[in-house]
Design a protein around this motif. Structure first.
Motif, PDB file in Angstrom:
ATOM      1  N   ALA A   1      18.955 -77.116  42.543  1.00  0.00           N
ATOM      2  CA  ALA A   1      18.841 -78.510  42.112  1.00  0.00           C
ATOM      3  C   ALA A   1      19.555 -78.761  40.797  1.00  0.00           C
ATOM      4  CB  ALA A   1      17.370 -78.890  41.988  1.00  0.00           C
ATOM      5  N   ARG A   2      19.642 -77.725  39.959  1.00  0.00           N
ATOM      6  CA  ARG A   2      20.237 -77.869  38.634  1.00  0.00           C
ATOM      7  C   ARG A   2      21.737 -77.598  38.612  1.00  0.00           C
ATOM      8  NH1 ARG A   2      18.715 -73.838  35.684  1.00  0.00           N
ATOM      9  NH2 ARG A   2      19.581 -74.789  33.806  1.00  0.00           N
ATOM     10  N   VAL A   3      22.319 -77.210  39.734  1.00  0.00           N
ATOM     11  CA  VAL A   3      23.767 -76.982  39.765  1.00  0.00           C
ATOM     12  C   VAL A   3      24.478 -78.308  39.504  1.00  0.00           C
ATOM     13  CG1 VAL A   3      25.733 -76.391  41.236  1.00  0.00           C
ATOM     14  CG2 VAL A   3      23.649 -75.001  41.302  1.00  0.00           C
ATOM     15  N   GLU A   4      25.388 -78.291  38.547  1.00  0.00           N
ATOM     16  CA  GLU A   4      26.101 -79.517  38.171  1.00  0.00           C
ATOM     17  C   GLU A   4      26.912 -80.053  39.351  1.00  0.00           C
ATOM     18  OE1 GLU A   4      28.241 -79.910  34.244  1.00  0.00           O
ATOM     19  OE2 GLU A   4      29.964 -79.942  35.607  1.00  0.00           O
TER      20      GLU A   4
ATOM     21  N   GLY B   1      20.032 -85.090  41.739  1.00  0.00           N
ATOM     22  CA  GLY B   1      19.045 -86.089  41.329  1.00  0.00           C
ATOM     23  C   GLY B   1      18.657 -86.042  39.879  1.00  0.00           C
ATOM     24  N   PHE B   2      18.808 -84.911  39.218  1.00  0.00           N
ATOM     25  CA  PHE B   2      18.373 -84.756  37.834  1.00  0.00           C
ATOM     26  C   PHE B   2      19.504 -85.033  36.853  1.00  0.00           C
ATOM     27  CE2 PHE B   2      15.501 -81.567  39.946  1.00  0.00           C
ATOM     28  CZ  PHE B   2      14.320 -82.260  39.732  1.00  0.00           C
ATOM     29  N   GLN B   3      19.177 -85.692  35.750  1.00  0.00           N
ATOM     30  CA  GLN B   3      20.079 -85.716  34.614  1.00  0.00           C
ATOM     31  C   GLN B   3      20.052 -84.333  33.973  1.00  0.00           C
ATOM     32  OE1 GLN B   3      18.422 -88.913  32.234  1.00  0.00           O
ATOM     33  NE2 GLN B   3      19.995 -90.352  32.920  1.00  0.00           N
ATOM     34  N   LEU B   4      21.224 -83.851  33.589  1.00  0.00           N
ATOM     35  CA  LEU B   4      21.341 -82.581  32.893  1.00  0.00           C
ATOM     36  C   LEU B   4      21.708 -82.826  31.437  1.00  0.00           C
ATOM     37  CD1 LEU B   4      23.299 -80.577  35.627  1.00  0.00           C
ATOM     38  CD2 LEU B   4      20.820 -80.743  35.296  1.00  0.00           C
ATOM     39  N   SER B   5      21.515 -81.825  30.623  1.00  0.00           N
ATOM     40  CA  SER B   5      21.757 -81.937  29.189  1.00  0.00           C
ATOM     41  C   SER B   5      23.203 -82.330  28.890  1.00  0.00           C
ATOM     42  CB  SER B   5      21.431 -80.600  28.521  1.00  0.00           C
ATOM     43  OG  SER B   5      21.765 -80.617  27.157  1.00  0.00           O
TER      44      SER B   5
ATOM     45  N   PRO C   1      20.795 -84.012  24.496  1.00  0.00           N
ATOM     46  CA  PRO C   1      20.721 -82.568  24.712  1.00  0.00           C
ATOM     47  C   PRO C   1      19.386 -82.064  25.230  1.00  0.00           C
ATOM     48  CG  PRO C   1      20.547 -83.063  22.374  1.00  0.00           C
ATOM     49  CD  PRO C   1      20.852 -84.362  23.069  1.00  0.00           C
ATOM     50  N   LEU C   2      18.316 -82.875  25.141  1.00  0.00           N
ATOM     51  CA  LEU C   2      16.980 -82.415  25.496  1.00  0.00           C
ATOM     52  C   LEU C   2      16.701 -81.128  24.730  1.00  0.00           C
ATOM     53  CD1 LEU C   2      17.094 -83.288  29.314  1.00  0.00           C
ATOM     54  CD2 LEU C   2      16.278 -84.695  27.410  1.00  0.00           C
ATOM     55  N   LEU C   3      16.214 -80.069  25.406  1.00  0.00           N
ATOM     56  CA  LEU C   3      16.002 -78.816  24.678  1.00  0.00           C
ATOM     57  C   LEU C   3      17.206 -77.884  24.756  1.00  0.00           C
ATOM     58  CD1 LEU C   3      12.279 -77.854  25.342  1.00  0.00           C
ATOM     59  CD2 LEU C   3      13.340 -78.339  23.137  1.00  0.00           C
ATOM     60  N   GLY C   4      18.162 -78.177  25.642  1.00  0.00           N
ATOM     61  CA  GLY C   4      19.337 -77.333  25.757  1.00  0.00           C
ATOM     62  C   GLY C   4      19.836 -77.242  27.180  1.00  0.00           C
TER      63      GLY C   4
ATOM     64  N   LEU D   1      10.551 -90.713  29.082  1.00  0.00           N
ATOM     65  CA  LEU D   1      11.326 -89.501  29.336  1.00  0.00           C
ATOM     66  C   LEU D   1      10.430 -88.414  29.923  1.00  0.00           C
ATOM     67  CD1 LEU D   1      13.934 -87.788  29.008  1.00  0.00           C
ATOM     68  CD2 LEU D   1      13.117 -87.208  26.709  1.00  0.00           C
ATOM     69  N   GLY D   2      10.939 -87.766  30.951  1.00  0.00           N
ATOM     70  CA  GLY D   2      10.294 -86.574  31.486  1.00  0.00           C
ATOM     71  C   GLY D   2      11.350 -85.523  31.731  1.00  0.00           C
ATOM     72  N   PHE D   3      11.077 -84.278  31.349  1.00  0.00           N
ATOM     73  CA  PHE D   3      12.025 -83.215  31.647  1.00  0.00           C
ATOM     74  C   PHE D   3      11.333 -81.864  31.654  1.00  0.00           C
ATOM     75  CE2 PHE D   3      12.345 -83.273  26.954  1.00  0.00           C
ATOM     76  CZ  PHE D   3      12.359 -81.924  26.639  1.00  0.00           C
ATOM     77  N   GLY D   4      12.012 -80.908  32.255  1.00  0.00           N
ATOM     78  CA  GLY D   4      11.591 -79.524  32.216  1.00  0.00           C
ATOM     79  C   GLY D   4      12.677 -78.699  31.564  1.00  0.00           C
ATOM     80  N   ASP D   5      12.316 -77.529  31.089  1.00  0.00           N
ATOM     81  CA  ASP D   5      13.296 -76.614  30.510  1.00  0.00           C
ATOM     82  C   ASP D   5      12.995 -75.218  31.021  1.00  0.00           C
ATOM     83  OD1 ASP D   5      15.514 -76.335  28.304  1.00  0.00           O
ATOM     84  OD2 ASP D   5      14.134 -74.657  28.011  1.00  0.00           O
ATOM     85  N   VAL D   6      13.993 -74.615  31.641  1.00  0.00           N
ATOM     86  CA  VAL D   6      13.791 -73.330  32.311  1.00  0.00           C
ATOM     87  C   VAL D   6      13.542 -72.209  31.314  1.00  0.00           C
ATOM     88  CG1 VAL D   6      14.887 -71.620  33.788  1.00  0.00           C
ATOM     89  CG2 VAL D   6      15.141 -74.045  34.313  1.00  0.00           C
ATOM     90  N   GLY D   7      14.377 -72.119  30.272  1.00  0.00           N
ATOM     91  CA  GLY D   7      14.276 -71.005  29.348  1.00  0.00           C
ATOM     92  C   GLY D   7      12.957 -70.932  28.611  1.00  0.00           C
TER      93      GLY D   7
END
Length: 399
Positions: free
Chosen positions: A313-316, A334-338, A343-346, A359-365
């Motif tokens: 899902a996160r592939v640009e 579907g997702f906005q990316l940094s 930049p969100l968290l990165g 705003l809603g987001f997740g961060d994998v790292g």
């Protein structure tokens, strides 16, 4: 600024600065009522709310208060679609017409699900006039979009489908599952996770909604911008906003029938009740954060996307100048990316912002789920200072 500001909720030790910035949003950045939540590795470490939910009555923002989050809804829609892809119900690489045969008209037969979710379909505005009632009903606009010709060669460019995204993806999900997107979201995501999150609000929940408050543009905002590139883009945005015939204005208002953001239009119970999977999700920060926390890890034993599904899902899918919003945008499925501007968290971040501030987001790292919901619509030309300040404080807390 709110006098006698009351902030309720809890934070874990180490996140005190996040609370301080949340309070500063009210004292210095114009917030009226809002909620903020952060999950880290499945644990709720920030859960705050405060201010006034409804200035007309003085009703305070309480733990159960919810608000309309505009395009932060797209993030929830993206979670659902990627969940259905993982279940084998949808194939991101398949043509949309596999599920929705009528969509193949006018050369749209090769548009894939992934292209539709990443704003490449060339359908940011309906080609025929539609009333607000027809837009809220859904079926009339879906039929128009199915038979119209794309405004650019699909896949050759991207432009933000501000509102049509919802009708297009909603019909795709309906054709694939036999249920409306709002129903599937409730059954597959919101219910199992225990979220206060609706795409199509039940009538008995209207009383818990904090009405939106229109933003007031700063007349000196352009003069305060010192970066020439940022100023040039801001000037173009202002010009587009002032021109009802521009693609920007037409896409953000659906040819004027559903102006966005616009408090009076979107505070109507009929708008709350409709299913607009691009823009009328109603939720609070805790539920937004929990949704994304369950994408990057387990929350109370539940996870909505596997690591593999989330990675896909996160592939640009697209990056670069946006044909509708003028600036740079970057999307996965579907997702906005940094981006540099947001930049969100990165680089590990994914999610979606809403017009006016949500705003809603997740961060994998960092295994973070983040949510912010407010009633005061922002009017900044250079990003949202309220969430930017809170995210900076969160970054420091995590470090």
């Amino acid at each position: 600024m709110i006098e006698d500001l009351q902030i309720d909720g809890t934070i874990r030790p180490g996140f005190e600065e996040v609370r301080e910035e949340f309070e500063t949003n009210f004292r210095e950045r114009g917030d009226v009522g809002a909620s903020l939540a952060v999950y880290v590795r499945g644990e709720l470490v920030v859960d705050l709310w405060g201010g006034i939910a409804d200035p007309a009555t003085g009703r305070p923002w309480e733990r159960g208060t919810v608000g309309l989050v505009y395009s932060a809804t797209k993030g929830a829609t993206a979670v659902l679609v990627n969940c259905l892809a993982e279940q084998g119900v949808l194939d991101p690489d398949a043509p949309v017409s596999r599920y929705w045969p009528e969509f193949a008209a006018e050369g749209k037969d090769r548009i894939t699900v992934a292209q539709l979710l990443s704003h490449q379909a060339g359908l940011p505005v309906p080609s025929e006039p539609l009333t607000r009632d027809e837009l809220l009903a859904g079926t009339p606009v879906v039929e128009v979009l199915a038979r119209q010709k794309p405004m650019w060669e699909p896949g050759s460019a991207h432009g933000y489908h501000a509102l049509t995204f919802g009708w297009l993806v909603g019909e795709l999900v309906s054709r694939a599952t036999g249920r409306s997107l709002g129903t599937v979201f409730a059954d597959e995501i919101a219910g199992p996770l225990g979220l206060d999150f609706w795409i199509g609000l039940p009538a008995d929940r209207v009383g818990s909604v904090a009405p939106l408050i229109d933003g007031v543009p700063d007349p000196n905002a352009l003069d305060a911008i010192t970066d020439p590139d940022v100023k040039e883009r801001a000037l173009k945005v202002v010009a587009a906003m002032s021109d009802p015939s521009s693609m920007f204005s037409r896409a953000l208002s659906t040819n004027g029938a559903l102006p966005t953001p616009h408090a009076e239009t979107w505070n109507a119970p009929s708008v709350y009740a409709a299913e607009l999977p691009a823009a009328n999700g109603i939720t609070n920060a805790r539920s937004l954060a929990r949704l994304y926390a369950a994408c990057v890890g387990e929350v109370d034993g539940r996870r909505v996307l596997s690591e593999a599904a989330l990675a896909r899902a996160r592939v640009e899918q697209v990056r670069g100048p946006d044909g509708v919003t003028i600036g740079e945008s970057r999307f996965g499925i579907g997702f906005q990316l940094s981006t540099q501007a947001a930049p969100l968290l990165g680089e590990g971040s994914f999610g979606h912002a809403g017009a006016g501030g949500a705003l809603g987001f997740g961060d994998v790292g960092s295994e973070v789920g983040f949510g912010y919901v407010q009633n005061q619509l922002g009017a900044s030309l250079t990003g949202e200072p309220r969430t930017a300040a809170v995210i900076d404080a969160l970054r420091r807390a995590l470090a």
